[in-house]
Design an enzyme around this catalytic site. Structure first.
Site, PDB file in Angstrom:
ATOM      1  N   LEU A 128       8.727 -13.317   9.737  1.00  0.00           N
ATOM      2  CA  LEU A 128       7.487 -14.031  10.035  1.00  0.00           C
ATOM      3  C   LEU A 128       6.853 -14.520   8.723  1.00  0.00           C
ATOM      4  O   LEU A 128       6.507 -15.689   8.585  1.00  0.00           O
ATOM      5  CB  LEU A 128       6.529 -13.075  10.760  1.00  0.00           C
ATOM      6  CG  LEU A 128       5.138 -13.595  11.091  1.00  0.00           C
ATOM      7  CD1 LEU A 128       5.203 -14.682  12.159  1.00  0.00           C
ATOM      8  CD2 LEU A 128       4.256 -12.445  11.621  1.00  0.00           C
ATOM      9  N   GLY A 163      -1.104  17.844 -10.499  1.00  0.00           N
ATOM     10  CA  GLY A 163      -1.317  17.631 -11.926  1.00  0.00           C
ATOM     11  C   GLY A 163      -0.218  16.763 -12.518  1.00  0.00           C
ATOM     12  O   GLY A 163       0.253  15.819 -11.866  1.00  0.00           O
ATOM     13  N   GLU A 173       2.601  -5.295   7.972  1.00  0.00           N
ATOM     14  CA  GLU A 173       2.278  -5.454   9.407  1.00  0.00           C
ATOM     15  C   GLU A 173       0.766  -5.618   9.607  1.00  0.00           C
ATOM     16  O   GLU A 173       0.183  -5.061  10.540  1.00  0.00           O
ATOM     17  CB  GLU A 173       2.869  -4.308  10.242  1.00  0.00           C
ATOM     18  CG  GLU A 173       4.387  -4.308  10.133  1.00  0.00           C
ATOM     19  CD  GLU A 173       5.117  -3.595  11.252  1.00  0.00           C
ATOM     20  OE1 GLU A 173       4.584  -3.490  12.366  1.00  0.00           O
ATOM     21  OE2 GLU A 173       6.253  -3.166  10.994  1.00  0.00           O
TER      22      GLU A 173
END
Ligand SMILES: Cc1cc2nc3c(=O)[nH]c(=O)nc-3n(C[C@H](O)[C@H](O)[C@H](O)COP(=O)(O)OP(=O)(O)OC[C@H]3O[C@@H](n4cnc5c(N)ncnc54)[C@H](O)[C@@H]3O)c2cc1C
Length: 382
Positions: free
Chosen positions: A125, A342, A366
């Site tokens: 997309l 740490g 997304e």
């Protein structure tokens, strides 16, 4: 009102938990360091049926539901997100568009290998000029006789260039509607089609053992029958796939948030500073309590969204809320877990450093957090 898992769901969860600890945890750090795709783990997940969880047995799936997929994603991401996103994208973005919108022939042709995890599908997309604004698609597909001729490019596409990628479904402009609006359709492009090229893998901040690439289409011809669903419905189809996918990404985010808690509790009970275990200090306890509250809340949010989806009710808003809350929880927990470790938190020897690098994308992929807020506001009538 019941948020308890059924016996079947608990058994799936426990099976994936065991797989993640026994098979993924011991090897994934090295794959990650080498930025290598874990084909053997993908094959094992395939053999377990994970790629077919929400797909019917008719197409080789397990006949489960989308919530089952979410449970598996959560357990995998507790240990590693590259493996989890490979499954998430393979199922929710690769196979589901075909399962939801394909013809019976398309489903028979593509789904059995995808549900077996022998092949991977991808979902194209995003383009260089449009991610959040996915309607800004520039890729075109022109019908020439009985073939689509595709030109354009896509970027950041998961699972698009592995040795087992069988297809990428892409959105492309196929015409113009009345008023000059783009007609966008979804078209399946088999891997290896002449004119379809994938880039080398990106060098990424996280998800380093997953496959993400840029795609190029240069007069790439595929049969007209490769149209997925209705012509002109491609954009709407992809948006509905993203609504479901957001619940899956929320589950994956909860897994990462939970993994941070698991590691932090273990470390807080081992590490000593100023003569006592760091877990005895309230500052550390409060951090872990906050982490637990975030993961718990985010889990309830994705369970609620999945429940609505499975009941067939509108779930867009709940999915956006789950994705927003869970990705925030993952990011915050990764930051706190790294702090609890740490200097060791900054070393690749411990998984929390990997969690830290993998968390950020959850607020982006997304649909960014801003896009989730836009959706929620819109659904509130604003
Ligand atoms: C590792 C990875 C894997 C991916 N996998 C896939 C895949 O498999 N398939 C696929 O199609 N895509 C994939 N993506 C793409 C991803 O979905 C997009 O990157 C994401 O949707 C954001 O789009 P963008 O990168 O273009 O950012 P942009 O849309 O350019 O956004 C930039 C910034 O502007 C903000 N913004 C944009 N519009 C607005 C607005 N109206 N109001 C307020 N803020 C706004 C955004 O929230 C963001 O903070 C992947 C991305 C990555 C990094």
């Amino acid at each position: 009102m019941d948020f308890e898992l059924s016996t079947e769901q608990e058994s799936l969860r426990a099976t994936v938990e065991q797989f993640a600890h026994k098979e993924v945890a011991p090897v994934i750090g090295e794959y990650y360091e080498r930025c290598e795709f874990p084909y053997d783990l993908v094959a094992k997940m395939g053999a377990m049926g994970l790629f077919g969880l929400p797909i019917s047995e008719e197409y080789g799936g397990m006949g489960g539901d989308y919530f089952a997929l979410c449970l598996a994603l959560e357990e995998l991401a507790r240990v590693d997100s590259s493996v989890a996103i490979t499954l998430e994208a393979g199922v929710s973005l690769g196979a589901m568009p075909i399962y939801r919108f394909g013809t019976p022939e398309q489903k028979r042709k593509w789904l059995p290998a995808l549900t077996a995890g022998e092949k991977l599908g991808a979902f194209g997309l995003t383009e260089p000029g449009g991610g959040s604004d996915a309607g800004a698609t520039r890729t075109t597909a022109r019908l020439d006789g009985d073939e689509w001729v595709i030109n354009g490019s896509k970027c950041f596409i998961t699972n698009s260039g592995t040795d087992i990628t069988s297809l990428v479904t892409v959105t492309a402009i196929t015409g113009e509607r009345e008023g000059g609006k783009k007609e966008i359709s979804a078209i399946m492009v088999p891997a290896g089609t002449p004119g379809f090229r994938v880039s080398e893998k990106y060098s990424k901040v996280g998800w380093n053992a997953s496959d993400t690439r840029e795609l190029f289409f240069d007069d790439c011809r595929v049969p007209a029958a490769n149209l997925l669903g209705e012509r002109g419905r491609g954009y709407a189809q992809f948006l509905s796939i993203l609504d479901e996918g957001r619940i899956a990404i929320a589950a994956l985010s909860v897994g990462l948030a939970q993994g941070c808690i698991d590691e932090s509790i273990r470390y807080a009970k081992e590490r000593e500073a100023f003569g006592q275990k760091i877990g005895a200090y309230q500052a550390i306890q409060f951090k872990i309590a906050d982490m637990e509250a975030r993961a718990h809340t985010a889990r309830l949010a994705y369970y609620a969204a999945a429940a609505k989806m499975l009941r067939g009710e509108p779930f867009k808003k709940e999915a956006a809320i789950a994705k927003l809350v869970a990705s925030n929880a993952a990011m915050d927990n990764a930051r706190d877990a790294t702090q609890i470790f740490g200097g060791y938190g900054f070393m690749n020897e411990y998984p929390v450093g990997r969690f830290y690098r993998d968390a950020k994308i959850l607020e982006i992929g997304e649909g960014t957090s801003e896009v989730q807020k836009m959706l929620i506001a819109r659904l509130l009538g604003l």
